[in-house]
Design a protein around this motif. Structure first.
Motif, PDB file in Angstrom:
ATOM      1  N   ASP A  54      -4.234   1.548  11.975  1.00  0.00           N
ATOM      2  CA  ASP A  54      -4.064   2.031  10.602  1.00  0.00           C
ATOM      3  C   ASP A  54      -5.384   2.032   9.822  1.00  0.00           C
ATOM      4  O   ASP A  54      -5.985   0.997   9.572  1.00  0.00           O
ATOM      5  CB  ASP A  54      -3.048   1.107   9.915  1.00  0.00           C
ATOM      6  CG  ASP A  54      -2.627   1.579   8.536  1.00  0.00           C
ATOM      7  OD1 ASP A  54      -3.327   2.406   7.914  1.00  0.00           O
ATOM      8  OD2 ASP A  54      -1.570   1.102   8.067  1.00  0.00           O
ATOM      9  N   GLY A  55      -5.809   3.239   9.431  1.00  0.00           N
ATOM     10  CA  GLY A  55      -7.014   3.372   8.618  1.00  0.00           C
ATOM     11  C   GLY A  55      -6.730   4.043   7.294  1.00  0.00           C
ATOM     12  O   GLY A  55      -7.621   4.695   6.727  1.00  0.00           O
ATOM     13  N   THR A  56      -5.523   3.886   6.773  1.00  0.00           N
ATOM     14  CA  THR A  56      -5.068   4.671   5.626  1.00  0.00           C
ATOM     15  C   THR A  56      -5.984   4.521   4.417  1.00  0.00           C
ATOM     16  O   THR A  56      -6.502   5.511   3.885  1.00  0.00           O
ATOM     17  CB  THR A  56      -3.624   4.285   5.253  1.00  0.00           C
ATOM     18  OG1 THR A  56      -2.806   4.339   6.416  1.00  0.00           O
ATOM     19  CG2 THR A  56      -3.072   5.248   4.206  1.00  0.00           C
ATOM     20  N   PHE A  57      -6.194   3.299   3.958  1.00  0.00           N
ATOM     21  CA  PHE A  57      -6.922   3.073   2.701  1.00  0.00           C
ATOM     22  C   PHE A  57      -8.140   2.182   2.903  1.00  0.00           C
ATOM     23  O   PHE A  57      -8.108   1.226   3.683  1.00  0.00           O
ATOM     24  CB  PHE A  57      -6.002   2.427   1.662  1.00  0.00           C
ATOM     25  CG  PHE A  57      -4.819   3.267   1.266  1.00  0.00           C
ATOM     26  CD1 PHE A  57      -5.001   4.498   0.651  1.00  0.00           C
ATOM     27  CD2 PHE A  57      -3.529   2.818   1.515  1.00  0.00           C
ATOM     28  CE1 PHE A  57      -3.913   5.278   0.286  1.00  0.00           C
ATOM     29  CE2 PHE A  57      -2.440   3.588   1.142  1.00  0.00           C
ATOM     30  CZ  PHE A  57      -2.629   4.820   0.533  1.00  0.00           C
ATOM     31  N   TRP A  58      -9.190   2.467   2.134  1.00  0.00           N
ATOM     32  CA  TRP A  58     -10.374   1.612   2.117  1.00  0.00           C
ATOM     33  C   TRP A  58     -10.133   0.375   1.275  1.00  0.00           C
ATOM     34  O   TRP A  58     -10.408  -0.744   1.689  1.00  0.00           O
ATOM     35  CB  TRP A  58     -11.569   2.392   1.582  1.00  0.00           C
ATOM     36  CG  TRP A  58     -12.835   1.598   1.484  1.00  0.00           C
ATOM     37  CD1 TRP A  58     -13.425   1.125   0.349  1.00  0.00           C
ATOM     38  CD2 TRP A  58     -13.659   1.171   2.584  1.00  0.00           C
ATOM     39  NE1 TRP A  58     -14.571   0.427   0.658  1.00  0.00           N
ATOM     40  CE2 TRP A  58     -14.739   0.449   2.029  1.00  0.00           C
ATOM     41  CE3 TRP A  58     -13.586   1.339   3.963  1.00  0.00           C
ATOM     42  CZ2 TRP A  58     -15.733  -0.113   2.813  1.00  0.00           C
ATOM     43  CZ3 TRP A  58     -14.588   0.778   4.748  1.00  0.00           C
ATOM     44  CH2 TRP A  58     -15.642   0.056   4.173  1.00  0.00           C
ATOM     45  N   ARG A  59      -9.591   0.582   0.077  1.00  0.00           N
ATOM     46  CA  ARG A  59      -9.314  -0.521  -0.849  1.00  0.00           C
ATOM     47  C   ARG A  59      -7.817  -0.656  -1.077  1.00  0.00           C
ATOM     48  O   ARG A  59      -7.082   0.335  -1.048  1.00  0.00           O
ATOM     49  CB  ARG A  59      -9.979  -0.285  -2.208  1.00  0.00           C
ATOM     50  CG  ARG A  59     -11.477  -0.205  -2.187  1.00  0.00           C
ATOM     51  CD  ARG A  59     -12.024   0.012  -3.603  1.00  0.00           C
ATOM     52  NE  ARG A  59     -11.433   1.188  -4.237  1.00  0.00           N
ATOM     53  CZ  ARG A  59     -11.867   2.434  -4.045  1.00  0.00           C
ATOM     54  NH1 ARG A  59     -12.877   2.670  -3.229  1.00  0.00           N
ATOM     55  NH2 ARG A  59     -11.290   3.438  -4.661  1.00  0.00           N
ATOM     56  N   ALA A  60      -7.385  -1.874  -1.373  1.00  0.00           N
ATOM     57  CA  ALA A  60      -5.969  -2.115  -1.655  1.00  0.00           C
ATOM     58  C   ALA A  60      -5.511  -1.368  -2.898  1.00  0.00           C
ATOM     59  O   ALA A  60      -4.348  -0.977  -3.013  1.00  0.00           O
ATOM     60  CB  ALA A  60      -5.715  -3.611  -1.815  1.00  0.00           C
ATOM     61  N   THR A  61      -6.439  -1.138  -3.851  1.00  0.00           N
ATOM     62  CA  THR A  61      -6.078  -0.486  -5.117  1.00  0.00           C
ATOM     63  C   THR A  61      -6.542   0.971  -5.169  1.00  0.00           C
ATOM     64  O   THR A  61      -6.651   1.551  -6.250  1.00  0.00           O
ATOM     65  CB  THR A  61      -6.699  -1.255  -6.295  1.00  0.00           C
ATOM     66  OG1 THR A  61      -8.125  -1.305  -6.118  1.00  0.00           O
ATOM     67  CG2 THR A  61      -6.147  -2.671  -6.381  1.00  0.00           C
ATOM     68  N   GLU A  62      -6.796   1.567  -4.024  1.00  0.00           N
ATOM     69  CA  GLU A  62      -7.413   2.892  -3.965  1.00  0.00           C
ATOM     70  C   GLU A  62      -6.641   3.949  -4.759  1.00  0.00           C
ATOM     71  O   GLU A  62      -7.219   4.705  -5.547  1.00  0.00           O
ATOM     72  CB  GLU A  62      -7.523   3.318  -2.503  1.00  0.00           C
ATOM     73  CG  GLU A  62      -8.300   4.581  -2.256  1.00  0.00           C
ATOM     74  CD  GLU A  62      -8.608   4.717  -0.770  1.00  0.00           C
ATOM     75  OE1 GLU A  62      -8.319   5.786  -0.224  1.00  0.00           O
ATOM     76  OE2 GLU A  62      -9.146   3.755  -0.180  1.00  0.00           O
ATOM     77  N   MET A  63      -5.330   4.014  -4.561  1.00  0.00           N
ATOM     78  CA  MET A  63      -4.524   5.026  -5.238  1.00  0.00           C
ATOM     79  C   MET A  63      -4.402   4.746  -6.732  1.00  0.00           C
ATOM     80  O   MET A  63      -4.335   5.665  -7.551  1.00  0.00           O
ATOM     81  CB  MET A  63      -3.146   5.118  -4.594  1.00  0.00           C
ATOM     82  CG  MET A  63      -3.180   5.545  -3.137  1.00  0.00           C
ATOM     83  SD  MET A  63      -3.776   7.230  -2.913  1.00  0.00           S
ATOM     84  CE  MET A  63      -2.275   8.142  -3.260  1.00  0.00           C
TER      85      MET A  63
END
Length: 307
Positions: A220-229
Motif C-alpha cells: 500500500d502506497g496510497t498516501f504520503w501523509r496521514a492528513t494528506e486529503m
C-alpha cells in the motif's frame, strides 16, 4: 514466477476524472514527468501463458490492451486470464469482473467469504454475471495455501489485514476477517515469494512475518501523509479512516517507510495503489528522492518482475 503490475493507482487512477491537483494536471499535460496510472491490479503466471488476475480494476480493458501477452490467441475466443483472486470487495478492485462477461465458461473467482457475500448482496456482481458467463466461486480459507489449476506452479496464502470494508458492506463500521487480505505468492519450484497488499491500515504480527518471508514486497502506497486529503481540502478523513497506512509516521506511529526499512537486506520493496494526491508520483519530488534513499520503488503500470 512472473508478476505484472497492470495498474498501480488508487481509486480513480491518475489523472482522476474530476481532480485538478498538481499530479492530475501534470499527468494530463503529456510531458511525461508524472505518468498516468490505472487502478490497481496485478497478474501472476508460472509459464507466461496462463495468468491469474489479482483484483479486476474498472480499467481492465485498457490494461489488457497494454499487455498483449495476456492474449495468447490459441483459439478464435481465448484469453490468458485463467482466474481472478480478490483482495477485497472495493469498487476499484472488482468492477472489472463485468468486463469478463463474454467468457464462454464460468469465471473461476477466488475470494474470502465476506467478499463473496458483499458481491452477492451490496454490490451483486456474482448474480449479475450469472446472466452472462457465470461464476465458479471458490471461498479462500485464511492462512491455508491454495493453488489454481491453470497455474499450479504458484501457491497463494491469504492473511487478514486491517483495512476497511466497502461502504455497501454490512461490515463497513466493524470489519471481519476476510474483508481485506494480503497475499503471499510463492513459486513452488524455486521457493521464491512475493507479498501483495494494496490496502493496509496496520501491520500486525502475521502480516509482518509474511513480509519478512518475501523476496518482493508490493504494498500500500496510497498516501504520503496521514492528513494528506485534509491538508488539500479534499476530505475530512485521515489515511487510517480510509484503511491506509501513510508512508510517513504519525504521532509516534511508524509509517510504511519505517516498516519497509525493517525488512531483510535484498528485499525488493515497491509501493503500489498510489493515490493521485501523493507527491511520490512526481519523480523530481523530494518525497520520491527520499524513497529512493530507503531503497523503495514507486510502482508504475506495466512494471514486470520475475521472482
Amino acid at each position: 514466477m512472473k508478476i505484472k503490475i497492470l495498474g498501480s493507482g488508487a481509486g480513480g487512477g491518475l489523472p482522476q476524472w474530476n481532480c485538478n491537483c498538481a499530479n492530475c494536471r501534470r499527468a494530463r499535460d503529456g510531458s511525461g514527468d508524472v505518468l498516468p496510472r490505472t487502478q490497481s491490479s496485478i497478474a501472476v503466471s508460472d509459464d507466461g501463458v496462463d495468468w491469474i488476475l489479482v483484483n479486476a480494476s474498472p480499467d481492465l480493458l485498457a490494461q489488457l490492451r497494454a499487455q498483449p501477452d495476456l492474449q495468447p490467441a490459441r483459439a478464435m475466443r481465448d484469453s490468458g486470464i485463467a482466474a481472478v483472486v480478490l483482495s477485497d470487495a472495493q469498487i476499484d478492485h472488482v468492477t472489472g469482473l463485468l468486463m469478463l462477461r463474454e467468457r464462454t465458461t464460468p469465471l473461476p473467482l477466488y475470494a474470502c467469504a465476506p467478499v463473496l457475500e458483499d458481491l452477492s448482496t451490496g454490490l451483486p456482481l456474482v448474480p449479475l454475471l450469472g446472466h452472462y458467463c457465470g461464476v465458479d466461486a471458490h471461498p479462500i480459507a485464511l492462512g491455508e495455501p491454495f493453488a489454481i489449476p491453470a497455474c499450479d506452479g504458484v501457491r497463494f496464502t491469504a492473511f487478514p489485514v486491517d483495512s476497511k470494508a466497502p461502504p455497501y458492506s454490512p461490515h463497513r463500521a466493524s470489519s471481519v476477517p476476510g474483508d481485506n487480505i494480503a497475499l503471499l505468492i510463492e513459486d513452488v519450484a524455486s521457493g521464491m515469494r512475493a507479498f501483495y497488499a494494496p490496502g493496509l491500515e496496520k501491520i500486525n504480527g502475521d502480516v509482518r512475518a509474511a513480509m519478512h518471508r518475501a523476496d518482493l514486497v508490493l504494498v500500500d502506497g496510497t498516501f504520503w501523509r496521514a492528513t494528506e486529503m485534509i491538508d488539500l481540502g479534499f476530505s475530512t478523513k485521515r489515511a487510517a479512516d480510509m484503511g491506509h497506512l501513510a508512508q510517513c509516521g504519525d504521532h509516534g506511529r511508524p509509517g510504511m517507510i519505517d516498516w519497509l526499512d525493517g525488512l531483510p537486506r535484498g528485499t525488493r520493496k515497491v509501493l503500489t495503489h498510489i493515490n493521485n494526491t501523493n507527491p511520490i508520483l512526481d519523480p523530481h519530488s523530494a518525497e520520491h528522492a527520499l524513497l529512493r534513499e530507503h531503497g523503495i520503488d514507486v510502482a508504475r503500470d506495466g512494471m514486470q518482475f520475475e521472482v
